[in-house]
Design a protein around this motif. Sequence first.
Motif, mmCIF file in Angstrom:
data_model
loop_
_atom_site.group_PDB
_atom_site.id
_atom_site.type_symbol
_atom_site.label_atom_id
_atom_site.label_comp_id
_atom_site.label_asym_id
_atom_site.label_seq_id
_atom_site.Cartn_x
_atom_site.Cartn_y
_atom_site.Cartn_z
ATOM 1 N N GLU A 226 0.851 -1.192 0.000
ATOM 2 C CA GLU A 226 0.000 0.000 0.000
ATOM 3 C C GLU A 226 0.885 1.240 0.000
ATOM 4 O O GLU A 226 1.782 1.369 0.840
ATOM 5 C CB GLU A 226 -0.912 -0.003 1.226
ATOM 6 N N VAL A 227 0.633 2.126 -0.940
ATOM 7 C CA VAL A 227 1.429 3.345 -1.097
ATOM 8 C C VAL A 227 0.702 4.492 -0.418
ATOM 9 O O VAL A 227 -0.451 4.793 -0.754
ATOM 10 C CB VAL A 227 1.683 3.653 -2.581
ATOM 11 N N GLU A 228 1.363 5.133 0.542
ATOM 12 C CA GLU A 228 0.821 6.304 1.234
ATOM 13 C C GLU A 228 1.643 7.527 0.847
ATOM 14 O O GLU A 228 2.857 7.560 1.040
ATOM 15 C CB GLU A 228 0.861 6.097 2.758
ATOM 16 N N TRP A 229 0.962 8.521 0.293
ATOM 17 C CA TRP A 229 1.639 9.747 -0.125
ATOM 18 C C TRP A 229 1.735 10.698 1.064
ATOM 19 O O TRP A 229 0.735 11.031 1.694
ATOM 20 C CB TRP A 229 0.886 10.399 -1.276
ATOM 21 N N ARG A 230 2.940 11.147 1.335
ATOM 22 C CA ARG A 230 3.219 12.057 2.446
ATOM 23 C C ARG A 230 3.975 13.265 1.883
ATOM 24 O O ARG A 230 5.197 13.368 2.002
ATOM 25 C CB ARG A 230 4.020 11.353 3.528
ATOM 26 N N GLY A 231 3.203 14.138 1.243
ATOM 27 C CA GLY A 231 3.830 15.286 0.598
ATOM 28 C C GLY A 231 4.603 14.849 -0.631
ATOM 29 O O GLY A 231 4.054 14.223 -1.547
ATOM 30 N N ARG A 232 5.877 15.136 -0.629
ATOM 31 C CA ARG A 232 6.739 14.732 -1.738
ATOM 32 C C ARG A 232 7.406 13.390 -1.507
ATOM 33 O O ARG A 232 8.274 12.998 -2.298
ATOM 34 C CB ARG A 232 7.815 15.798 -1.978
ATOM 35 N N ARG A 233 7.041 12.688 -0.459
ATOM 36 C CA ARG A 233 7.611 11.381 -0.159
ATOM 37 C C ARG A 233 6.481 10.356 -0.095
ATOM 38 O O ARG A 233 5.295 10.698 -0.008
ATOM 39 C CB ARG A 233 8.372 11.409 1.176
ATOM 40 N N VAL A 234 6.854 9.081 -0.147
ATOM 41 C CA VAL A 234 5.890 7.996 -0.054
ATOM 42 C C VAL A 234 6.352 7.030 1.032
ATOM 43 O O VAL A 234 7.548 6.936 1.349
ATOM 44 C CB VAL A 234 5.741 7.245 -1.398
ATOM 45 N N ALA A 235 5.390 6.332 1.600
ATOM 46 C CA ALA A 235 5.652 5.272 2.572
ATOM 47 C C ALA A 235 4.958 4.011 2.082
ATOM 48 O O ALA A 235 3.829 4.074 1.578
ATOM 49 C CB ALA A 235 5.158 5.662 3.962
#
Length: 596
Positions: free
Chosen positions: A335-344
């Motif tokens: 699962e890709v979580e977008w955190r601004g300009r980064r991903v987790a």
Amino acid sequence: MPTNGLHQELKVQFGLVNDAGRYLTAENFGFKVNASAPSLKRKQTWVLEPDPGQGCAVLFRSNHLGRYLSAEEDGRVACEAERPGRDCRFLVLPQPDGRWALRSEPHGRFFGGTEDRLSCFATAISTAELWTVHLAIHPQAHLLSVSRRRYVHLCAREDELAADSDTPWGVDALLTLVFRSPQYCLRSCDSRYLRSDGRLVWEPEPQARYTLEFKAGKLAFKDADGRYLAPVGPAGTLRAGRNTRPGKDELFDLEESHPQVVLVAANHRYVSVRQGVNVSANQDEELHHETFLMQIDQETKKCTFYSSTGGYWTLVPHGGIHATATQVSADTMFEVEWRGRRVALKASNGRYVCMKKNGQLAATSGFVGEDEEFILKLINRPILVLRGLDGFVCHRRGSNQLDTNRSVYDVFHLSFSDGAYQIRGARGGGRGAGAPARRRRARARGSRARPADPVPVPAPRPRRRVLAHRQPRQRVQRRRTRRGLPLRVPRARPPGHPRPGRQVPAWGRLGAAARGRGHAGRGRALGVLSGRPVPPIKPCLGRSGWRLRGAPRGGSCAEGPPRARSTSPPRSAGHAGRARGPAGGTPPARPGRVRG
């Protein structure tokens, strides 16, 4: 061909446009067909299927109804057959200009017409029986040679397109089909077009346009001379061969182009599988081992990452991430979580993927910190075509807005910077399907007679007036500075006054030498009278006398170092009064009047 959703052949979906520019439409009511739609939508989309009898005939199935187009013996056409029958078989006859002629195989008549007057009863081909093929699939795809089982990609060293790649890896394997009605062009990842002689050019020349032909579900490209594109020589250079009929060497498969990404960890290194099965962030350069194919599941919105070594990322029992899976399962979904300009990335065990001290990746973290964030960079979309549920994204004519339900598309340029993307529209040759018409209209507008632009007339230079005693202004200013006298200050003029402002001397003592010789009046020479902008310092009258506007309050323009008075009397009292002014530095009754 490999399966498992990795190499997916694109279904050939297209629209048929008649000579009047209208699309063939399958209606719900009565399963009737007409040619009255001005754009390509769901009702105007057809799927080409090969004949189950392994013949040369093809079947046309409506993507909207799921039924087949049929033509009876009396010429009546409809789209009501749920299963393909004898009347559903058609022969496709490509014409030299790129259009198709459709002939019923059992009856030998041609299909054509306008609006709701469609029939399959013509015995000869006319303009009403010619159809333009407009592909409805996404134009960015991979091209696979059927005979060589190799993918076409851009060779930067040889400056050509060659079919010699085992996998469609990297940005050089991306090809874009550009619609130039009624033909198509092959556009490489660097925005160049393939000519029939194998050269790459920057403009869609007539030699770079091809007619699409379908044979047994495969695709062939026919040039203006009637020859077909094929891989030639040991390197597999793509150019037109000698054959005028498509064989196995001239057939290609179109495969869907999935996004390919690179990941940068917190240590500013690329995630790679170069060292083996372990997925680690320990590389400083971006090559095939650092590139991963990203597939998105439409239902769960989770992603899989496929490496160039032939394995999916998978979660192992101790929490590590290995690139060893050959099938898609729950452990290969992230699962890709977008955190601004980064991903987790969150694995199937509910833990976030983090970077260890040695650079290896493991899904063992319960929170998102610096080690759990990555930069996701898309590398195989330098040029971008956007398509939504209702159609392609295209620039609205005469406006800065974008439409998302168009049958034609615009080609955009994508740029990357520190986790963020910028989508830039292209003008002129970088346009999509609608560019030729826009350029023709622009040329037509440019050819019309236009009034000549007015020649700019330079403004007249102001006439410069010299000093009363014919001395340059700089010399007079330096002389007054040496004598300790204030500089000449411009006199303020009312707003809107047409004449240039005058420069008058400050009122004050002119010196003993000048008064002794009786030249006090002559020494008050005029300044330079010109149209040049004057300084913002202006004289004003205060309670303590004349002062400079902008100077400290309380000081007058006549103030200065003390000077000795001359013992010789002036020639006349009136003349001396005019030269020195009243005592205390106050101006005379009429300060605007200047005597010279």
